[in-house]
Design an enzyme around this catalytic site. Structure first.
Site, PDB file in Angstrom:
ATOM      1  CG  HIS A  60      -2.208   0.843   0.776  1.00  0.00           C
ATOM      2  ND1 HIS A  60      -2.746   1.299   0.630  1.00  0.00           N
ATOM      3  CD2 HIS A  60      -1.762   2.327   1.259  1.00  0.00           C
ATOM      4  CE1 HIS A  60      -4.032   2.250   0.966  1.00  0.00           C
ATOM      5  NE2 HIS A  60      -2.701   3.332   1.264  1.00  0.00           N
ATOM      6  CB  CYS A  61       1.860   3.338  -2.689  1.00  0.00           C
ATOM      7  SG  CYS A  61       3.294   5.027  -2.462  1.00  0.00           S
ATOM      8  CB  VAL A  62       1.276   6.845   2.216  1.00  0.00           C
ATOM      9  CG1 VAL A  62       0.697   5.597   3.543  1.00  0.00           C
ATOM     10  CG2 VAL A  62       2.981   7.032   1.693  1.00  0.00           C
TER      11      VAL A  62
END
Length: 409
Positions: A262-264
């Site tokens: 999950h890329c912020v």
């Protein structure tokens, strides 16, 4: 019939009609908090959370069909980044303090939200506003000096547009698995496993093989390109059988095919459907950023190579325009170094056909090999050689998951 909302009205979190002019009224928690603060008394448990929820609900701007709510996490980058960069341009020591503390604050906020398992638009807002503000400073402070040609500005602009286009594609569906209806979910009885996808499932007999139908059943099958020994998982949260390499994202609350992480920075998962666009966006960002840094240093620090000018530029603080440009160069260099490390890890993982999720699980279970000084974790399960691994990556999302004849019938 209820009257439509005017531009300054909205329906609050309690379902009541409210007005922007009354944003400071009827806030018992805030009144009590101020009273306790003035009398040096501690706040009751949960008071700060209720105050924050009330402020976030009332932070809105007028709009045609009613006041629109503003995400609080969008505001700090828009206000603080220009202030910090302008303060850093006042003196060399101030620049050192600001540019050192900014990454620390961003990392602290990342670990804070990660520990609370919260989604936030802070990092996406920071990234997009940084791009826009750096481009604005380049046009306002660097281009007027006359050392940057029209073709160079055009090339930088094209790189920025291509990066934003790839980012827009990366923000789309990463490959979410459809959640089956309640009557299609597998019964908990006879199912082993957990929501983190570490254990397989066991469904006994023909009844178990028919327990999943429709969309969920299709994703219970393995695609043609996956090894026959690959395990399939049962997700207790999504109530579906996941194909090999799929995982559940605790921030998005969904299962994703070939979940990487999950890329912020894009506020979304990176999975089978958007992994290529994610790599493309990172690559365009690196090229555009390095090119912009080079053009700015050639303008501010004449007669020096970009690498030398980055560390030794005597005339950088001779005037405020040069100081601001030089400060922005260092800010871009810090961000580019971080994104470059992310891109390097991604390219190495693709070369060994391993995802970030698989690497973390392999490290935890001590089932992977550390290679290249620990930069990559080779699980050995899907590694088929450099060319085959890249061919597999380039074919991601090219065709929908295949279903068996039993699923079609």
């Amino acid at each position: 019939m209820e009257e439509p909302l005017c531009c300054c009205e909205y329906v609050d979190r309690r379902g009541e009609r409210n007005h922007l002019a009354a944003c400071c009224c009827d806030c018992e928690d805030l009144d009590e908090g101020c009273e306790r603060w003035l009398t040096c008394r501690s706040l009751p448990p949960g008071a700060l959370g209720r105050i924050a929820d009330t402020v976030a609900d009332r932070l809105r701007v007028p709009w045609f069909a009613g006041a629109v709510k503003i995400n609080v996490s969008l505001v700090p980058p828009l206000l603080l980044l220009p202030v910090f960069l302008h303060v850093a341009a006042l003196h060399f020591l101030l620049g050192l303090v600001v540019l050192t503390s900014l990454p620390v604050v961003v990392l602290w906020y990342y670990y804070l939200t990660h520990r609370r398992k919260e989604r936030t638009l802070f990092f996406l807002s920071l990234g997009l506003f940084s791009l826009g503000y750096m481009y604005y400073v380049f046009l306002q402070e660097v281009v007027p000096r006359g050392h940057v040609g029209f073709s160079q500005v055009l090339a930088l602009t094209c790189g920025l547009v291509l990066m934003l286009a790839a980012l827009s594609r990366a923000k789309r569906d990463p490959g979410y698995l459809p959640t089956p209806a309640s009557d299609q979910r597998l019964p908990d009885k006879g199912v082993r496993g957990s929501s983190n996808g570490l254990h397989g499932i066991a469904v006994s007999g023909a009844a178990g093989s028919r327990a999943v139908n429709g969309e969920a059943k299709g994703y219970a099958r393995m695609s043609a390109g996956e090894p026959a020994s690959a395990k399939k998982d049962w997700c207790a949260k999504c109530q579906l059988v996941r194909p090999a390499r799929a995982g559940h994202c605790r921030l998005c609350g969904r299962c994703v095919r070939r979940l990487d992480h999950h890329c912020v920075w894009i506020n979304s998962c990176v999975g089978e459907q958007n992994h290529q666009a994610f790599i493309l966006a990172l690559s365009f960002f690196m090229l555009t950023s390095v090119y912009g840094i080079t053009l700015t240093l050639h303008t501010v620090c004449r007669g020096r190579t970009p690498f030398v000018a980055l560390f030794y530029c005597p005339g950088a603080y001779s005037d405020y325009s040069s100081a601001l440009s030089f400060t922005c160069v260092w800010y871009c260099a810090i961000v580019t170094a971080g994104m470059g490390y992310i891109l390097l890890i991604q390219l190495l993982n693709i070369s060994y056909n391993v995802t970030e999720r698989e690497a973390r699980l392999a490290l935890r279970d001590n089932t992977g090999r550390r290679l290249l000084g620990g930069l990559v974790i080779d699980t050995g399960q899907y590694n088929r050689g450099f060319l085959c691994n890249w061919g597999h990556f380039l074919s991601l999302g090219s065709s929908p998951p295949q279903r068996s004849a039993e699923d079609i019938v």
